[in-house]
Write a protein that holds these residues in place. Structure first.
Motif, PDB file in Angstrom:
ATOM      1  N   LEU A  66       0.808  -0.815  -0.494  1.00 33.58           N
ATOM      2  CA  LEU A  66       0.024  -0.051  -0.634  1.00 33.58           C
ATOM      3  C   LEU A  66       0.719   1.287  -0.285  1.00 33.58           C
ATOM      4  O   LEU A  66       1.687   1.303   0.443  1.00 33.58           O
ATOM      5  CB  LEU A  66      -0.762  -0.034   1.822  1.00 33.58           C
ATOM      6  N   SER A  67       0.846   2.324  -0.705  1.00 26.52           N
ATOM      7  CA  SER A  67       0.632   3.674  -0.152  1.00 26.52           C
ATOM      8  C   SER A  67       0.377   4.352   0.151  1.00 26.52           C
ATOM      9  O   SER A  67      -1.698   4.103   0.230  1.00 26.52           O
ATOM     10  CB  SER A  67       1.140   4.403  -2.082  1.00 26.52           C
ATOM     11  N   TYR A  68       1.083   5.064   1.547  1.00 23.10           N
ATOM     12  CA  TYR A  68      -0.468   6.275   2.284  1.00 23.10           C
ATOM     13  C   TYR A  68      -0.170   7.183   1.462  1.00 23.10           C
ATOM     14  O   TYR A  68       0.584   7.842   1.205  1.00 23.10           O
ATOM     15  CB  TYR A  68       0.757   6.430   3.663  1.00 23.10           C
ATOM     16  N   LEU A  69      -1.459   7.741   1.167  1.00 23.10           N
ATOM     17  CA  LEU A  69      -2.651   8.674   0.798  1.00 23.10           C
ATOM     18  C   LEU A  69      -3.615   8.803   0.674  1.00 23.10           C
ATOM     19  O   LEU A  69      -4.589   8.200   0.348  1.00 23.10           O
ATOM     20  CB  LEU A  69      -2.244   7.869  -1.187  1.00 23.10           C
ATOM     21  N   PRO A  70      -3.680  10.434   1.445  1.00 20.20           N
ATOM     22  CA  PRO A  70      -5.257  10.720   2.319  1.00 20.20           C
ATOM     23  C   PRO A  70      -6.009  10.830   0.734  1.00 20.20           C
ATOM     24  O   PRO A  70      -5.170  11.378  -0.222  1.00 20.20           O
ATOM     25  CB  PRO A  70      -4.729  11.615   2.391  1.00 20.20           C
ATOM     26  N   GLY A  71      -7.263  10.473   0.872  1.00 23.83           N
ATOM     27  CA  GLY A  71      -8.673  10.761  -0.418  1.00 23.83           C
ATOM     28  C   GLY A  71      -8.048   9.712  -1.424  1.00 23.83           C
ATOM     29  O   GLY A  71      -9.427   9.643  -2.133  1.00 23.83           O
TER      30      GLY A  71
END
Length: 270
Positions: free
Chosen positions: A138-143
């Motif tokens: 996973l990539s931490y990406l708000p939204g």
């Protein structure tokens, strides 16, 4: 080693447009051995209000308040100076936290988990392998995710925020027959600062923290709410009516230097 002193605060600014019942989970969990100094303040249009406190799992404290309309201001601050005692593990825990739940639909992951991990490995090894997998997958990406996304959605999207990481971790662990649950925490060192979500795995009679985000040292975490998934641990719910969240804020710091975490050694939330 001396206990790690931690100070945290949060505030919620909410407009209620139609009669509703608010429930919020922002207070530090009430656990044996935990020494805390705290203050919770709630007002409706400037007039002090007294919410009802409900006790949930693992010391969770739910505050409930009926509101007709108006601006609700909630503020909380606490200093924790002593760690809590280890949580007692029950047979009910082992049963409940192996089951699939709303956002951690582990029954959809049995085949995937068996193909991705060596199920003959010891649980402590599998826990670290799941954490490493989620961190790399996973990539931490708000939204990048919606509030209603579950672990399957997160795996397919390949991105999300802390609750998404925790849901995928919990679902994979349960699919590997390791009881797992979600914990909402205050997290000194977290960047960006916010309410944080991590997983807990039951290994050899201990609840161990699993955090694929690696956003904060696990030794600094302070438990707020514990449950099957985010449906049980949300910092704010409303039942009926209509509300608008105008703003909210969170701070959490330690007294002194942050601990160093290798994210593989066994750590429990204290």
């Amino acid at each position: 080693m001396s206990p790690l002193s931690r100070t945290m605060s949060s505030m919620l600014d909410i407009t209620v447009e139609a009669p509703t019942e608010l429930e919020f989970q922002i207070a530090v969990a009430d656990l044996p051995g935990l020494v805390k100094d705290e203050e919770l303040s709630v007002s409706i249009d400037g007039a002090r209000a007294e919410p009802e406190e409900i006790r949930g799992l693992a010391g969770t404290r739910i505050h409930r308040l009926a509101v007709e309309s108006g601006t609700v201001m909630i503020s909380y601050r606490a200093t924790v100076s002593e760690a809590a005692e280890p949580l007692t593990v029950t047979d009910a825990d082992r049963s409940l936290y192996l089951r699939p739940s709303r956002y951690a639909e582990s029954d959809k992951f049995f085949g995937f988990a068996a193909g991705q991990f060596d199920v003959t490995e010891k649980p402590e090894t599998l826990v670290n392998e799941v954490a490493a997998y989620v961190n790399s997958r996973l990539s931490y990406l708000p939204g990048a995710s919606d509030p209603i996304d579950g672990a399957t959605d997160t795996l397919l999207a390949g991105a999300g925020v802390c609750r998404d990481y925790a849901h995928l971790t919990v679902a994979l662990l349960r699919a590997l027959y390791i009881p797992a649950r979600l914990v909402a925490v205050y997290a000194p060192g977290c960047d960006p600062m916010d309410f944080h979500a991590v997983a807990e795995a039951l290994v050899d009679g201990r609840w161990l923290v699993v955090d694929g985000t690696k956003l904060a040292p696990r030794q600094s975490l302070v438990r707020i709410a514990t449950g099957r998934d985010a449906a049980d641990t949300a910092f704010l719910d409303n039942h009926g009516g209509s509300i608008t969240m105008n703003s909210y804020g969170v701070t959490a710091v330690v007294d002194g230097d942050l601990p160093t975490d290798d994210y593989t050694s066994p750590v429990s939330i204290g």
